[in-house]
Write an enzyme that holds these catalytic residues in place. Structure first.
Site, mmCIF file in Angstrom:
data_model
loop_
_atom_site.group_PDB
_atom_site.id
_atom_site.type_symbol
_atom_site.label_atom_id
_atom_site.label_comp_id
_atom_site.label_asym_id
_atom_site.label_seq_id
_atom_site.Cartn_x
_atom_site.Cartn_y
_atom_site.Cartn_z
ATOM 1 N N CYS A 108 1.248 -1.015 -0.026
ATOM 2 C CA CYS A 108 0.301 0.405 -0.393
ATOM 3 C C CYS A 108 0.883 0.702 0.505
ATOM 4 C CB CYS A 108 -1.114 0.236 0.877
ATOM 5 S SG CYS A 108 -1.910 -1.057 1.098
ATOM 6 N N CYS A 189 -3.482 -0.570 -3.495
ATOM 7 C CA CYS A 189 -4.322 0.316 -2.182
ATOM 8 C C CYS A 189 -3.433 1.915 -1.356
ATOM 9 C CB CYS A 189 -4.104 -1.132 -0.937
ATOM 10 S SG CYS A 189 -2.361 -2.180 -0.916
#
Ligand code: N1C
Length: 284
Positions: A108, A189
């Site tokens: 992420c 993400c």
């Protein structure tokens, strides 16, 4: 009598010539068959060797298990996608099972996409671990730059004589990058980035994998936003606000995703790469 003698002399002179021609011809046939078989075998042999060597290097460098067996299993799963198939009839879904078995943890806020900026992107990612591209995952690293295909009713793998990228849509290499890119983008993400080429007419090109596959697979329930890094040369005049293709990108992005764009010159990136220690976030 005289006639027969002359004729026989000619025949006896011609015969050795004919025989030598036949021998040369046979030698050429045998040589081409042997060479063809050897080359055919060595190309498939070297694909397996390249695949498993790179796979093991990746696992070793990334702290995974270094068992030969893992990479052999991944190779078998990879092969199943295209071996025995017409090389223009391998859809992206053929790699689903491979991509499921070799799934990778998402990184992420560190995922970096690119289009027509491969060299500068990888020059940067090689020097720092600030960002992660598809080529920094096991399959992306293993298959980057390789060509492969199979053939109907054959168990062999080939690295030459395969369809070109534009010959047919469902070719084994193109379908792999489509499938792997879709899976990679679907895991993006937090905040993701993309380096686009500000020195070409259409930085966000609808035919690119980034536009046609990755943007469509972004999942706004796990992603916050996308930052475009428009890589330019000092003499380029393109800006984030004036480029028409970037307007298309904004339209295509899910409205829940925050869009940001920055112009970054090639020399800024190169300067950054040449620093002994790169601090993430300091380059642009
Ligand atoms: O068509 P593109 O760029 O937009 O594809 C790039 C995009 C990246 O964000 C990657 O995640 O799609 C992914 N990707 C690769 O990781 C990759 N590695 C090597 C797509 N293609 C990849 N290749 C080869 O680069 C592929 O065989 C094809 O020939 C090019 C596509 O690059 P592009 O047109 O600059």
């Amino acid at each position: 009598m005289v006639y027969t003698e002359v004729n026989e002399t000619r025949r006896s002179r011609r015969n050795p010539l004919l025989i030598s021609l036949c021998v040369v011809f046979m030698a050429i046939v045998i040589l081409s068959v042997t060479l063809g078989l050897t080359l055919g075998r060595s190309s498939s042999g070297s694909l397996k060797a390249t695949f498993t060597n790179r796979c093991q290097t990746y696992l070793k460098d990334n702290g995974g298990t270094t068992s030969q067996n893992d990479c052999e299993k991944i190779w078998e799963s990879f092969k199943k996608a295209f071996v025995g198939r017409n090389p223009c009839d391998v859809p992206p879904e053929a790699y689903d099972s491979l991509l499921d078995t070799v799934s990778q943890d998402p990184a992420c806020n560190r995922m970096l996409f690119w289009s027509k900026t491969k060299d500068i992107v990888h020059a940067f990612t090689e020097k720092s671990s600030c960002y992660l591209t598809l080529e920094d995952t096991l399959l992306g690293f293993t298959l980057d730059g390789l060509t492969w295909c199979g053939k109907n009713q054959s168990q062999e793998t080939f690295t030459t004589g395969c369809p070109e990228w534009s010959d047919c849509v469902n070719n084994p290499v193109r379908s792999f990058w489509n499938g792997a890119s879709a899976a990679f983008a679907a895991t993006a993400c937090g905040d993701a980035s993309v380096m686009l080429n500000g020195s070409i007419d259409v930085p966000f090109n609808p035919t690119s994998i980034f536009a046609s596959v990755e943007v469509k697979n972004f999942n706004s329930s796990i992603m916050n936003g996308l930052t475009v890094l428009l890589v330019t040369k000092e003499t380029d005049t393109k800006t984030c606000g004036t480029d028409a293709s970037l307007k298309d990108l904004q339209k295509q992005l899910d409205p829940k995703l925050k869009y940001t764009c920055k112009v970054v010159t090639q020399s800024t990136i190169q300067n950054c790469i040449s620093q002994p220690q790169i601090t993430c976030g300091d380059c642009w």
